[in-house]
Design a protein around this motif. Structure first.
Motif, PDB file in Angstrom:
ATOM      1  N   ALA A  10       0.877  -1.300   0.076  1.00 42.13           N
ATOM      2  CA  ALA A  10       0.152  -0.002   0.004  1.00 42.13           C
ATOM      3  C   ALA A  10       0.937   1.241   0.187  1.00 42.13           C
ATOM      4  O   ALA A  10       1.891   1.487   0.466  1.00 42.13           O
ATOM      5  CB  ALA A  10      -0.740   0.016   1.013  1.00 42.13           C
ATOM      6  N   SER A  11       0.253   2.143  -0.601  1.00 40.35           N
ATOM      7  CA  SER A  11       0.856   3.679  -0.413  1.00 40.35           C
ATOM      8  C   SER A  11       0.018   4.260   0.674  1.00 40.35           C
ATOM      9  O   SER A  11      -1.218   4.364   0.626  1.00 40.35           O
ATOM     10  CB  SER A  11       0.904   4.500  -1.810  1.00 40.35           C
ATOM     11  N   LEU A  12       0.491   5.014   1.305  1.00 35.83           N
ATOM     12  CA  LEU A  12      -0.119   5.790   2.322  1.00 35.83           C
ATOM     13  C   LEU A  12       0.043   7.333   2.551  1.00 35.83           C
ATOM     14  O   LEU A  12       1.232   7.667   2.069  1.00 35.83           O
ATOM     15  CB  LEU A  12       0.210   5.409   3.974  1.00 35.83           C
ATOM     16  N   TRP A  13      -0.702   8.131   2.803  1.00 27.55           N
ATOM     17  CA  TRP A  13      -0.649   9.742   2.840  1.00 27.55           C
ATOM     18  C   TRP A  13      -0.949  10.048   4.486  1.00 27.55           C
ATOM     19  O   TRP A  13      -1.960   9.320   4.963  1.00 27.55           O
ATOM     20  CB  TRP A  13      -1.579  10.175   1.889  1.00 27.55           C
ATOM     21  N   GLU A  14      -0.093  10.985   5.061  1.00 26.15           N
ATOM     22  CA  GLU A  14      -0.228  11.507   6.273  1.00 26.15           C
ATOM     23  C   GLU A  14      -1.484  12.397   6.056  1.00 26.15           C
ATOM     24  O   GLU A  14      -1.677  12.935   5.082  1.00 26.15           O
ATOM     25  CB  GLU A  14       1.153  12.255   6.678  1.00 26.15           C
ATOM     26  N   ASP A  15      -2.333  12.322   7.148  1.00 28.81           N
ATOM     27  CA  ASP A  15      -3.714  13.274   7.073  1.00 28.81           C
ATOM     28  C   ASP A  15      -3.922  13.686   8.542  1.00 28.81           C
ATOM     29  O   ASP A  15      -3.525  13.079   9.508  1.00 28.81           O
ATOM     30  CB  ASP A  15      -4.700  12.492   6.464  1.00 28.81           C
ATOM     31  N   LYS A  16      -4.470  15.003   8.605  1.00 30.54           N
ATOM     32  CA  LYS A  16      -5.028  15.274   9.757  1.00 30.54           C
ATOM     33  C   LYS A  16      -6.349  15.938   9.645  1.00 30.54           C
ATOM     34  O   LYS A  16      -6.924  16.321   8.761  1.00 30.54           O
ATOM     35  CB  LYS A  16      -4.291  16.574  10.193  1.00 30.54           C
ATOM     36  N   SER A  17      -7.234  15.663  10.802  1.00 26.68           N
ATOM     37  CA  SER A  17      -8.482  16.054  10.788  1.00 26.68           C
ATOM     38  C   SER A  17      -9.142  16.456  12.212  1.00 26.68           C
ATOM     39  O   SER A  17      -8.112  15.745  13.195  1.00 26.68           O
ATOM     40  CB  SER A  17      -9.566  15.219  10.087  1.00 26.68           C
ATOM     41  N   GLU A  18     -10.046  17.287  12.472  1.00 29.67           N
ATOM     42  CA  GLU A  18     -10.428  17.531  13.916  1.00 29.67           C
ATOM     43  C   GLU A  18     -10.884  16.219  14.518  1.00 29.67           C
ATOM     44  O   GLU A  18     -10.585  16.002  15.826  1.00 29.67           O
ATOM     45  CB  GLU A  18     -11.414  18.667  13.844  1.00 29.67           C
ATOM     46  N   LYS A  19     -11.664  15.534  13.894  1.00 30.85           N
ATOM     47  CA  LYS A  19     -12.266  14.134  14.291  1.00 30.85           C
ATOM     48  C   LYS A  19     -11.373  13.053  14.760  1.00 30.85           C
ATOM     49  O   LYS A  19     -11.411  12.414  15.674  1.00 30.85           O
ATOM     50  CB  LYS A  19     -13.481  14.001  13.167  1.00 30.85           C
ATOM     51  N   GLU A  50      11.877   9.668  -1.280  1.00 30.84           N
ATOM     52  CA  GLU A  50      12.173  10.315  -2.520  1.00 30.84           C
ATOM     53  C   GLU A  50      10.626  10.609  -3.139  1.00 30.84           C
ATOM     54  O   GLU A  50      10.452  10.053  -4.257  1.00 30.84           O
ATOM     55  CB  GLU A  50      12.942   9.519  -3.254  1.00 30.84           C
ATOM     56  N   PRO A  51       9.613  11.632  -2.650  1.00 30.82           N
ATOM     57  CA  PRO A  51       8.581  11.742  -3.462  1.00 30.82           C
ATOM     58  C   PRO A  51       9.007  12.586  -4.603  1.00 30.82           C
ATOM     59  O   PRO A  51       9.824  13.448  -4.845  1.00 30.82           O
ATOM     60  CB  PRO A  51       8.006  12.765  -2.240  1.00 30.82           C
ATOM     61  N   LYS A  52       8.112  12.139  -5.494  1.00 29.12           N
ATOM     62  CA  LYS A  52       8.038  12.758  -6.822  1.00 29.12           C
ATOM     63  C   LYS A  52       7.431  14.190  -7.210  1.00 29.12           C
ATOM     64  O   LYS A  52       7.944  14.734  -7.913  1.00 29.12           O
ATOM     65  CB  LYS A  52       7.585  11.869  -8.002  1.00 29.12           C
ATOM     66  N   SER A  53       6.364  14.239  -6.136  1.00 32.64           N
ATOM     67  CA  SER A  53       5.671  15.521  -6.421  1.00 32.64           C
ATOM     68  C   SER A  53       5.036  15.468  -4.817  1.00 32.64           C
ATOM     69  O   SER A  53       5.188  14.884  -4.187  1.00 32.64           O
ATOM     70  CB  SER A  53       4.527  15.268  -7.607  1.00 32.64           C
ATOM     71  N   ASP A  54       4.348  16.522  -4.903  1.00 30.98           N
ATOM     72  CA  ASP A  54       3.354  16.942  -3.561  1.00 30.98           C
ATOM     73  C   ASP A  54       2.229  15.880  -3.386  1.00 30.98           C
ATOM     74  O   ASP A  54       1.808  15.484  -2.411  1.00 30.98           O
ATOM     75  CB  ASP A  54       2.877  18.597  -3.706  1.00 30.98           C
ATOM     76  N   ALA A  55       1.767  15.311  -4.495  1.00 30.44           N
ATOM     77  CA  ALA A  55       0.765  14.255  -4.554  1.00 30.44           C
ATOM     78  C   ALA A  55       1.246  13.026  -4.327  1.00 30.44           C
ATOM     79  O   ALA A  55       0.527  11.847  -3.971  1.00 30.44           O
ATOM     80  CB  ALA A  55       0.019  14.255  -5.914  1.00 30.44           C
ATOM     81  N   SER A  56       2.751  12.756  -4.021  1.00 31.30           N
ATOM     82  CA  SER A  56       3.187  11.299  -4.157  1.00 31.30           C
ATOM     83  C   SER A  56       3.007  10.938  -2.344  1.00 31.30           C
ATOM     84  O   SER A  56       2.554  11.732  -1.412  1.00 31.30           O
ATOM     85  CB  SER A  56       4.634  11.453  -4.141  1.00 31.30           C
ATOM     86  N   PRO A  57       2.838   9.411  -2.268  1.00 33.98           N
ATOM     87  CA  PRO A  57       2.794   8.976  -0.928  1.00 33.98           C
ATOM     88  C   PRO A  57       3.745   9.547   0.183  1.00 33.98           C
ATOM     89  O   PRO A  57       4.820   9.597  -0.435  1.00 33.98           O
ATOM     90  CB  PRO A  57       2.572   7.424  -1.105  1.00 33.98           C
ATOM     91  N   THR A  58       3.274   9.643   1.332  1.00 30.40           N
ATOM     92  CA  THR A  58       4.187   9.998   2.291  1.00 30.40           C
ATOM     93  C   THR A  58       4.951   8.888   2.946  1.00 30.40           C
ATOM     94  O   THR A  58       5.956   9.014   3.448  1.00 30.40           O
ATOM     95  CB  THR A  58       3.531  11.028   3.443  1.00 30.40           C
ATOM     96  N   HIS A  59       4.148   7.809   2.916  1.00 29.13           N
ATOM     97  CA  HIS A  59       4.823   6.477   3.316  1.00 29.13           C
ATOM     98  C   HIS A  59       4.290   5.224   2.755  1.00 29.13           C
ATOM     99  O   HIS A  59       3.521   5.369   1.765  1.00 29.13           O
ATOM    100  CB  HIS A  59       4.313   6.364   4.779  1.00 29.13           C
ATOM    101  N   PHE A  60       5.057   4.037   2.804  1.00 33.53           N
ATOM    102  CA  PHE A  60       4.707   3.030   2.094  1.00 33.53           C
ATOM    103  C   PHE A  60       4.402   1.718   3.080  1.00 33.53           C
ATOM    104  O   PHE A  60       5.072   1.878   4.359  1.00 33.53           O
ATOM    105  CB  PHE A  60       5.745   2.530   1.375  1.00 33.53           C
TER     106      PHE A  60
END
Length: 79
Positions: A10-19, A50-60
């Motif tokens: 899997a490719s993962l993206w860091e995220d933040k939310s209030e909830k 080595e992210p390729k762009s801002d849309a690249s996953p932050t983790h694997f």
């Protein structure tokens, strides 16, 4: 004891939310036929250095490749 190769699942993206607060989101990809995620299985999360762009996953997300005699059931392999 032999070390297993790791499989990226899997490719993962860091995220933040209030909830939910700080968390990661992503989707597990196609797994090899007969391979199953199971209770007690070791999971490895590595930062994408080595992210390729801002849309690249932050983790694997990786899991150990099953041993040839491992049928995908039973206990997780030890290290």
């Amino acid at each position: 004891m032999r070390r297993s190769r790791l499989i990226k699942i899997a490719s993962l993206w860091e995220d933040k939310s209030e909830k939910a607060g700080d968390h990661m989101k992503g989707k597990v990809g196609d797994l090899k036929p007969g391979f199953q995620l199971r209770t007690g299985m070791r999971l490895f999360i590595f930062k994408n250095r080595e992210p390729k762009s801002d849309a690249s996953p932050t983790h694997f997300l990786f899991v150990p490749e099953p041993e040839p005699e491992d049928d995908g059931g039973g206990e997780a392999p030890g290290w």
